[in-house]
Design an enzyme around this catalytic site. Structure first.
Site, PDB file in Angstrom:
ATOM      1  N   GLU A   1       0.871  -1.124   0.006  1.00 22.54           N
ATOM      2  CA  GLU A   1      -0.088   0.093   0.017  1.00 22.54           C
ATOM      3  C   GLU A   1       0.798   1.037   0.027  1.00 22.54           C
ATOM      4  O   GLU A   1       2.000   1.213   0.586  1.00 22.54           O
ATOM      5  CB  GLU A   1      -0.961  -0.004   1.262  1.00 22.54           C
ATOM      6  CG  GLU A   1      -2.131  -0.656   1.279  1.00 22.54           C
ATOM      7  CD  GLU A   1      -2.826  -0.804   2.645  1.00 22.54           C
ATOM      8  OE1 GLU A   1      -3.958  -1.480   2.954  1.00 22.54           O
ATOM      9  OE2 GLU A   1      -2.455   0.192   3.432  1.00 22.54           O
TER      10      GLU A   1
ATOM     11  N   HIS B   1       0.324   0.106  18.830  1.00 18.60           N
ATOM     12  CA  HIS B   1      -0.845  -0.598  18.262  1.00 18.60           C
ATOM     13  C   HIS B   1      -1.897  -1.073  19.393  1.00 18.60           C
ATOM     14  O   HIS B   1      -2.711  -1.774  19.017  1.00 18.60           O
ATOM     15  CB  HIS B   1      -0.823  -1.764  17.142  1.00 18.60           C
ATOM     16  CG  HIS B   1       0.242  -1.191  15.895  1.00 18.60           C
ATOM     17  ND1 HIS B   1      -0.160  -0.318  15.309  1.00 18.60           N
ATOM     18  CD2 HIS B   1       1.295  -1.476  15.697  1.00 18.60           C
ATOM     19  CE1 HIS B   1       0.661  -0.013  14.370  1.00 18.60           C
ATOM     20  NE2 HIS B   1       1.695  -0.691  14.565  1.00 18.60           N
TER      21      HIS B   1
ATOM     22  N   ARG C   1     -16.196  -8.115  15.372  1.00 17.00           N
ATOM     23  CA  ARG C   1     -16.666  -8.554  16.974  1.00 17.00           C
ATOM     24  C   ARG C   1     -17.202  -6.993  17.583  1.00 17.00           C
ATOM     25  O   ARG C   1     -16.954  -5.952  17.020  1.00 17.00           O
ATOM     26  CB  ARG C   1     -15.270  -8.862  17.540  1.00 17.00           C
ATOM     27  CG  ARG C   1     -14.234  -7.890  17.447  1.00 17.00           C
ATOM     28  CD  ARG C   1     -12.962  -7.805  18.293  1.00 17.00           C
ATOM     29  NE  ARG C   1     -12.249  -6.792  18.407  1.00 17.00           N
ATOM     30  CZ  ARG C   1     -11.159  -6.729  17.658  1.00 17.00           C
ATOM     31  NH1 ARG C   1     -10.980  -7.441  16.521  1.00 17.00           N
ATOM     32  NH2 ARG C   1     -10.538  -5.410  17.803  1.00 17.00           N
TER      33      ARG C   1
END
Ligand code: MV4
Length: 510
Positions: free
Chosen positions: A199, A234, A291
């Site tokens: 990307e 993260h 989820r």
């Protein structure tokens, strides 16, 4: 509707699901490993079954065993929470084969979103903007050719990855070959799948995600956005809703894109579309989380929708009973994740007994936690012990409330991320709301706290981790000595004595 739901999780999210079930008149079944026998989720559930030794692989991740417990207890539904089996397509398939309602999307939908190359193809076809890059897995030669074509910097990502795993930033062409080899090796080792794609690198992006709800009657809607750019390695630290400076027009375009993404795969239940937003307010689909998410309460706070109840109803085949036009944003909400980590020691885990626990309350405050005074935090699971959510009529009121609530929060015996949150909430860049995913790196000393030496050095982190575990063990031992020396019955007695339904402990698995 379900009569009895097995909650295949632990900690605060298991408690959150059990609470929704209780309000809906649904019986609940908890599962617990050896070290979770006294877990809050076990106390809250109507029944609880032992599921194995402490390592998740041998307890909470044992699919066949979880289904067997559901069968034995007579549960007709399983809620997976987040983590563990929540995004495991095989587990969703197994539940379906066994005739147990999995509260989430189908295994096929999870796989379609779990494989990032497939997801990118699907999004492109659905007209959802994706980060410029390839939509198929590449050989090293193809990756080099493609990177030259779109220009550096690029990101090399594992198709089976997500959430920052198996990702490489490549600023110069001469770094690419090595990055590809490393990313491929890592992907193979972590996911058993070495497929890579490339990307264009988005500079200084913001992480904005859209909450989606869908039923089996063809209704798909969104509950607006959450801003999750305050992350450390993260790991999200602080989230807020709505996002900062997201115009109504951008909100509507992103919401429509997220609904299109969900519809493109036939989504059912609660899901989240993650986007990167660049400095020109262009947005790009990154991935969809299939989820319930940790940060769902901030969306509940600004919309008034109980997301966990909605996903249970959707899985039971009931209509959502909501239209997009019914939904409005009310005020502002911010969540601080309370981790059992020491921010002054490079965020090493801080396990041990919680000797004093006094959560905040008062107007606009919500605490979702999986612990209590006297509970022990182990090193076996995620170090997040709870979440503090503040709501205000506007952002500044939400910030002041969160600061006030953090100042009331007393946790002793373990170290927590609370002092770090207080620092973030005082920072002028945070207060302005003009931050991106580089905030902690740039403005909070990389989130290193006082221990610069520890950051980035895995060996030093491991040593610090062990020292923290030993210190916790010592503290617990000396405390146990003192406790047994003290006169029994001197305190308030058993705080659980009058608890509504003390769950029956049943079954045993080794
Ligand atoms: C990116 C990116 C910049 N450009 N992709 C990190 C987690 C994973 N979901 C995707 N991530 C990123 N992907 C391109 N093409 C920057 C990140 C990123 C990031 C994204 C969201 C939140 C925090 C982040 C921190 C560093 C990098």
């Amino acid at each position: 509707m379900f009569e009895k739901i097995l909650v295949a999780n632990r900690g605060e999210i298991a408690v959150r699901v059990i609470r929704a079930c209780r309000e809906m008149g649904i019986q609940t079944v908890a599962i617990f490993s050896d070290v979770d026998r006294d877990g809050l989720h076990v106390r809250f559930a109507d029944e609880a079954y032992h599921c194995g030794p402490p390592p998740a692989r041998e307890s909470y991740l044992r699919m066949e065993r979880v289904v067997e417990i559901a069968r034995r207890s007579g549960a007709d539904g399983i809620h997976p929470g987040y983590g563990f089996l929540a995004e495991n397509g095989e587990f969703a398939d197994l539940c379906q084969r066994e005739g147990i309602g999995f509260i989430g999307p189908s295994g096929d939908v999870m796989r379609a979103m779990g494989d990032k190359v497939t997801a990118r193809q699907t999004m492109e076809r659905a007209g959802v903007p994706i980060v410029p890059g390839t939509t198929r897995a590449l050989s090293d030669e193809e990756a080099v050719a493609f990177a030259k074509e779109i220009g550096f910097p690029v990101m090399v990502k594992a198709s089976a990855g997500g959430g920052g795993k198996g990702m490489r930033l490549v600023r110069k062409q001469k770094e690419l070959t090595q990055a590809l080899a490393r990313a491929r090796g890592e992907a193979k080792a972590s996911f058993g799948d070495d497929a890579l794609y490339v990307e264009k690198f988005v500079e200084q992006p913001r992480h904005i995600e859209i909450q989606v709800l869908a039923d089996t009657h063809g209704n798909t809607l969104h509950l607006f956005e959450r801003e999750c750019s305050i992350q450390r390695r993260h790991q999200k630290v602080i989230e807020e809703a709505p996002g900062n400076g997201i115009s109504p027009e951008l909100r509507e375009r992103m919401g429509k894109a997220a609904v299109a993404a969900a519809e493109a795969v036939g989504y059912v239940g609660a899901g989240t579309c993650e986007f990167l937003v660049d400095r020109n307010d262009d947005f790009y689909f990154l991935e969809m989380n299939t989820r319930v998410q940790v940060e769902h309460p901030i969306t509940e706070a600004i919309t008034g929708v109980d997301i966990v109840k909605a996903m249970i109803r959707a899985a039971a085949g009931e209509p959502l009973g909501l239209r997009q036009s019914d939904l409005r944003i009310h005020g502002h909400a911010i969540e601080a994740r309370i981790y059992a980590e020491d921010p002054d020691q490079g965020f090493v885990p801080s396990p041990g007994e919680i000797v004093v626990y006094r959560p905040p309350d008062g107007i606009g405050v919500r605490v979702d936690s999986g612990v209590y005074q006297g509970a022990s935090v182990t090193v076996h699971y995620d170090p997040m012990v709870g979440k503090l959510i503040a709501w205000g009529a506007d952002r500044s009121e939400a910030i002041e409330r969160l600061k006030r609530a953090l100042s009331e929060f007393v946790v002793k015996g373990i170290r927590t991320s609370i002092p770090f949150h207080q620092k973030v909430l005082r920072h002028p860049v945070f207060l302005k709301g003009r931050y991106d995913t580089g905030f902690i790196e740039e403005h909070m000393d990389g989130g290193k706290g006082g221990a610069e030496l520890l950051a980035g050095d895995e060996e030093a982190r491991r040593v610090a981790f062990m020292l923290a575990a030993i210190a916790a063990f010592r503290r617990d031992k000396s405390r146990a000595k003192r406790a047994s020396a003290a006169a029994p019955g001197a305190g308030a007695g058993d705080p659980w004595k009058d608890f509504a339904r003390r769950s029956q402990l049943r079954g045993s698995f080794r």
